[in-house]
Design an enzyme around this catalytic site. Structure first.
Site, short mmCIF file in Angstrom:
data_model
loop_
_atom_site.label_atom_id
_atom_site.label_comp_id
_atom_site.label_asym_id
_atom_site.label_seq_id
_atom_site.Cartn_x
_atom_site.Cartn_y
_atom_site.Cartn_z
N ALA A 91 0.75 -1.16 -0.05
CA ALA A 91 -0.06 0.06 -0.15
C ALA A 91 0.83 1.17 -0.09
O ALA A 91 2.02 1.09 0.46
CB ALA A 91 -0.84 0.03 1.43
N GLY A 101 0.51 -5.22 0.96
CA GLY A 101 -0.62 -5.11 0.10
C GLY A 101 -0.25 -5.77 -1.38
O GLY A 101 -0.93 -6.43 -1.99
N GLU A 146 -0.69 -9.49 -0.87
CA GLU A 146 -2.44 -9.72 -0.57
C GLU A 146 -2.86 -9.63 -2.12
O GLU A 146 -3.67 -10.41 -2.52
CB GLU A 146 -2.88 -8.34 0.18
N GLU A 185 3.06 -5.49 7.77
CA GLU A 185 2.33 -4.28 8.49
C GLU A 185 2.40 -4.11 9.74
O GLU A 185 1.97 -2.99 10.53
CB GLU A 185 0.57 -4.63 8.16
#
Ligand code: NAD
Length: 705
Positions: free
Chosen positions: A61, A102, A105, A125
Site C-alpha cells: 500500500a 498489500g 495480498e 504491516e
C-alpha cells in the site's frame, strides 16, 4: 500511467509501474482495473499476467494514503482483489524482487502465482502497528499453513520465495523460476500463463487453512505460545496479538467472517496512537536522508578505501562497519598495543557472530582480509575517507588534522567522530575545510544503527551527498545535524539528565526515576544508562560547563557519586551496585545514604514525586531542547529528531519519538505543564522557559514539522 498494458499473443500483460516499489496507491489501483477491463473485452486475450516493472513486484500500500479518504476510495485494494478473484479469465501474478504487504495480498488474490528465485516475501504491516488489511491474514495461512503464516504475519519478517516453496502442501507458488533476468522471468511467466489459460479455477484460498498436520491440542499450544510471548509488549504494541486472533479465524470461522474481522481490526488499529507513531517514524526514516540543498543528482566522490585514526573503543567499532562492507580499511594509532587490542577485539566480535551462526567462516575471512593496522600516518595517503577517532581534546585533534591535511590525497573526505568539539574549528586546522565533516557514531559503533552526520559551515555538498550514500552501504541510519555542542542527540540528552539529577535531589531515588521512564517504554532509565556509559564522561563535560557556562545550574549530586569513585559498571559501582562481571543493577544502600546526606546538607526536605511528574519532566526537557534545535536549524525536521531518539537513545517507538509525542499530547498542554514546573524552587524558572518555537506554534495552533 502507474501501470501499463501490453498484449503478448493471448496474454494480457499488466505491469505495475509506480516507482520506487510499485506502491498500490489509488492511481495504480485504478490503472489495474482499467487494464483488466481491456483484457476482458479483448477476445484474443485468454489469460492475464500481473508483473512489477523495475526491481520489484510491489512493496504494498502507499502509506502516504493511510488515514486519508484516498485509501478507502474505490477501487480500494480489497475491491481490486475481489475483481481479480471474480475475473472471468485466469490471472497469474508473476512476482520478482519483493512482494510485501498489500503487494503480497494482491498476488494472493490471483488465480495462479509464479515467483522468481530469490524474491523477498513479507507481511510487514505489524511494523506499522497494523494487521494486513486486504485479506492477508486469511489467505496466507490458507496458502502456507497457519504455523508459517503466523510467524510471518506476527514478526513482519521477510522470507525468500525459495524457502516458502519448500513448505509441504503449500499453495502459495505454483512454480518457482530461476530465470536469468527479469525479462526472461516475465517471458517464462507468460509461457506458464498460456499453459493454464484454459482453466480459470475457483478462488483457491477460501477453504479452511492448512493445519500442517497438527492436531487440535498442538494448534492450541501454538497459538497460546505466541500469545504468551507477545503478552508483555502488548501494552505498547497491540497489533501483533490482533494478528494472532485474525489468523486463528482461518481455523474456526468462515473465510467471509475472517475477512470481516480482519477489516474491522485493521480500521480500528489505524486510529491508534501507536499506529500513527509507527507510521510517522516510517516516513521520518525515509525523509531523514534528504538534505534540502543537496540535489539528488549531486555527483558522489568515490570511497573505495578508508583510514581510521585512533584504535580505541570507537576506532575499532567504526572499522567493523567498513570491513562488513568489504572496504579496505587501515587503522592507524601511535600506540602499537592499541592497534593489537583493536585487531583482537574485531576478531573476537566476528568470532562471536560465527558462534551464533550470524557470520560464515568465508565471509569472516573476506572481512578480515580488508583490515590493516599501522603506526605510520603515511598510510592515509591512499585513503578516500580518513576518519579520526582519537582523544577528545582540541589540541590532539589539531595535531592530527594538521597531519591529515599534509598527507591525505586531494579530494579525500576528512571526517571526525568528535562528540562535543566544534567541527568548524577542527576544519579550520586544514587547508580544505570543504572536505571536513562530522561522522558521529554511537557506541558500540559496530552495533548502533544511528549516525549523526555533522555538517560544518564549509562542508561541500558532494561530501554530504557521499557520506549519506556511504551510510547506506554500511547500514546506518544517517541524520544530518548542524554544529553545536552535543549536536542533536547529546545536546537534548543533557537537559534530560539535568532533570534526572534534580529529581533525585528533590526526593526520588535513582531507581524510581529509572523505573518510571522504563515503564513509559524507554529501553533504559538515565541512571542505568549513565552507569553503562561511565559516569566519568558526564562528569568531565560538567566540569567544562562549570567554567564555560557558569549560569547553567546542575545538581551536584552526580559529582558526589563520581567523587566516591563510582564510575558505573566498569568500577562495579555507580548509581547502583554491580557484582563483578555482571550487569544487573542492584539498588545501593551507600548511594541512598549519600543522597540523604547531600539533601540534609543542602537543607532539602525530600518530597514524594509521582511517576507522571518524573516522566513529564524528563520528556519535556527533551522536547523543549528539541524545539530550540529545530528553531536554530541544527535539525532540519522534527522527524529527524524522532529518528535520532528512537534509533540511538532507546526512546520508545510506539510514541513516535519526542517531537511526535509532543504533537500527540498537544503543544498547549506541554507548555501548560512546563509553566507548572517553572514554579519549582530548584531551578524551575530558568529551566522551564518554553522555547520560542513552541510558543509560536501554540499561538497558531500548529505542530512541530
Ligand atoms: P579511546 O581513548 O578509547 O581511544 C582513543 C585512541 O586514540 C587511543 O587508542 C589512542 O592511542 C589514540 N590516539 C590518541 N592520540 C593519537 C594521535 N595523535 N594519533 C593517533 N592516535 C592517537 O577513545 P574513544 O572512546 O574511542 O573516543 C574517540 C573519539 O570518539 C573521541 O573524540 C570521542 O569523543 C568520540 N566518541 C566517543 C564515544 C564513546 O562512547 N566512547 C561515542 C561517540 C564519539
Amino acid at each position: 500511467m502507474t501501470a501499463s498494458y501490453e498484449a503478448r499473443g493471448s496474454v494480457g500483460l499488466i505491469s505495475l509501474n509506480n516507482p520506487p516499489v510499485n506502491g498500490l496507491g489509488l492511481a495504480t489501483r485504478e490503472d489495474i482495473c482499467l487494464h483488466l477491463d481491456t483484457a476482458l473485452n479483448d477476445a484474443s486475450i485468454k489469460v492475464v499476467v500481473l508483473v512489477g516493472a523495475g526491481k520489484s513486484f510491489s512493496g504494498g500500500a502507499d502509506i502516504k494514503e493511510f488515514g486519508t479518504p484516498k485509501a478507502l476510495q474505490q477501487p480500494n485494494l480489497l475491491g481490486v482483489i475481489e475483481t481479480i478473484e471474480r475475473f472471468a479469465k485466469p490471472v497469474v501474478a508473476a512476482i520478482h524482487g519483493l512482494a510485501m504487504g498489500g503487494g503480497l495480498e494482491l498476488a494472493l488474490g490471483c488465480h495462479y502465482r509464479v515467483a522468481l528465485s530469490g524474491t523477498n516475501i513479507a507481511m510487514p504491516e505489524v511494523k506499522l502497528g497494523l494487521i494486513p488489511g486486504a485479506g492477508g491474514t486469511q489467505r496466507l495461512p490458507r496458502a502456507i499453513g497457519v504455523q508459517y503464516a503466523l510467524e510471518m504475519i506476527v514478526s513482519g519478517a521477510s522470507e525468500k520465495s525459495d524457502s516458502l516453496v519448500q513448505i509441504e502442501g503449500q499453495k502459495l507458488f505454483d512454480q518457482l523460476f530461476k530465470s536469468k533476468s527479469v525479462e526472461d522471468f516475465v517471458q517464462d511467466a507468460c509461457t506458464y500463463a498460456n499453459s493454464v489459460s484454459l482453466a480459470r479455477p475457483l478462488p483457491k484460498l477460501r477453504d479452511n487453512a492448512s493445519r500442517g498436520g497438527q492436531d487440535e491440542a498442538q494448534l492450541t499450544g501454538l497459538f497460546q505460545g505466541v500469545r504468551d510471548k507477545l503478552a508483555q509488549s502488548a501494552r505498547h504494541f497491540p497489533a501483533p496479538l490482533k494478528c494472532v486472533d485474525a489468523v486463528e479465524k482461518t481455523l474456526n470461522a468462515t473465510f467471509e467472517q475472517g475477512m470481516l474481522y480482519e477489516r474491522e481490526v485493521f480500521l480500528s488499529l489505524m486510529q491508534t496512537p501507536e499506529c500513527k507513531a509507527l507510521r510517522h517514524l516510517f516516513s521520518a526514516q525515509r525523509n531523514c536522508s534528504k538534505i534540502d540543498d543537496v540535489p539528488a543528482v549531486t555527483p558522489l566522490r568515490l570511497v573505495k578505501t578508508v583510514a581510521i585514526i585512533g584504535a580505541g573503543t570507537m576506532g575499532s567499532g567504526i572499522s567493523m562497519n567498513f570491513l562488513n562492507a568489504l572496504l579496505p580499511t587501515t587503522i592507524i594509532d601511535t600506540n602499537s598495543q592499541a592497534l593489537d587490542r583493536a585487531r583482537s577485539l574485531i576478531i573476537k566480535n566476528y568470532e562471536s557472530q560465527i558462534a551464533k551462526g550470524k557470520l560464515s567462516e568465508a565471509d569472516f575471512k573476506k572481512r578480515i582480509a580488508c583490515l590493516r593496522t599501522s603506526i605510520d600516518f603515511g598510510d592515509i595517503q591512499t585513503a578516500d575517507l580518513v576518519l579520526e577517532a582519537v582523544f577528545e581534546q582540541m589540541s590532539v585533534k589539531e595535531e592530527v588534522f594538521k597531519k591529515i591535511d599534509a598527507l591525505a590525497k586531494p579530494g579525500a573526505i576528512l571526517a571526525t567522530n568528535t562528540s562535543t568539539l566544534d567541527i568548524n574549528t577542527i576544519a579550520s586546522f586544514t587547508s580544505r575545510p570543504q572536505d571536513v565533516v562530522g561522522l558521529h557514531f554511537f557506541s558500540p559503533a559496530n552495533i548502533m544503527k544511528l549516525l549523526e552526520v555533522v555538517r560544518a559551515e564549509k562542508t561541500a555538498l558532494d561530501v554530504l551527498a557521499t557520506v549519506m550514500d556511504l551510510s547506506k552501504s554500511i547500514q546506518k541510519t544517517a541524520v544530518v545535524a548542524g554544529v553545536c555542542d552535543g549536536f542533536i542527540g547529546n545536546r537534548m540528552l543533557e537537559q534530560y539528565v539535568r532533570q534526572a539529577f534534580f529529581l533525585v535531589e528533590e526526593g526520588c531515588s535513582p531507581h524510581q526515576v529509572d523505573q518510571a521512564i522504563e515503564r513509559f517504554g524507554f529501553a533504559m532509565g538515565p541512571f542505568r544508562m549513565y552507569d553503562l556509559a561511565g559516569n566519568d564522561i558526564g562528569w568531565a563535560i560538567r566540569k567544562r560547563r562549570y567554567l564555560e557556562k557558569p549560569e547553567i545550574k546542575y545538581s551536584k549530586i552526580a559529582d558526589l557519586i563520581c567523587e566516591h569513585g563510582r564510575m558505573g559498571q566498569k568500577t562495579n559501582a555507580g548509581w547502583y551496585d554491580y557484582l563483578p562481571g555482571q550487569r544487573k543493577a542492584i539498588v545501593s544502600p551507600l548511594v541512598e545514604t549519600l543522597i540523604d546526606t547531600f539533601r540534609k546538607e543542602k537543607g532539602v526536605v525530600p518530597r514524594s514525586i509521582s511517576d507522571q511528574e518524573i516522566c513529564d519532566r524528563l520528556l519535556f526537557a527533551l522536547i523543549n531542547e528539541g524545539a530550540y534545535i529545530l528553531e536554530e536549524g541544527i535539525a532540519a525536521r522534527a522527524g529527524d529528531i524522532d529518528v535520532i531518539y528512537t534509533t540511538g537513545y532507546g526512546f520508545p517507538t510506539h510514541t513516535g519519538g519526542p517531537m511526535h509525542y509532543a504533537n500527540h499530547l498537544g503543544l498547549q498542554a506541554v507548555v501548560k505543564r512546563m509553566q507548572e514546573f517553572a514554579k519549582n524552587p530548584v531551578d524551575g524558572e530558568a529551566f522551564w522557559r518554553p522555547a520560542p518555537l513552541i510558543q509560536r506554534l501554540c499561538a497558531s495552533g500548529e505542530n512541530f514539522q
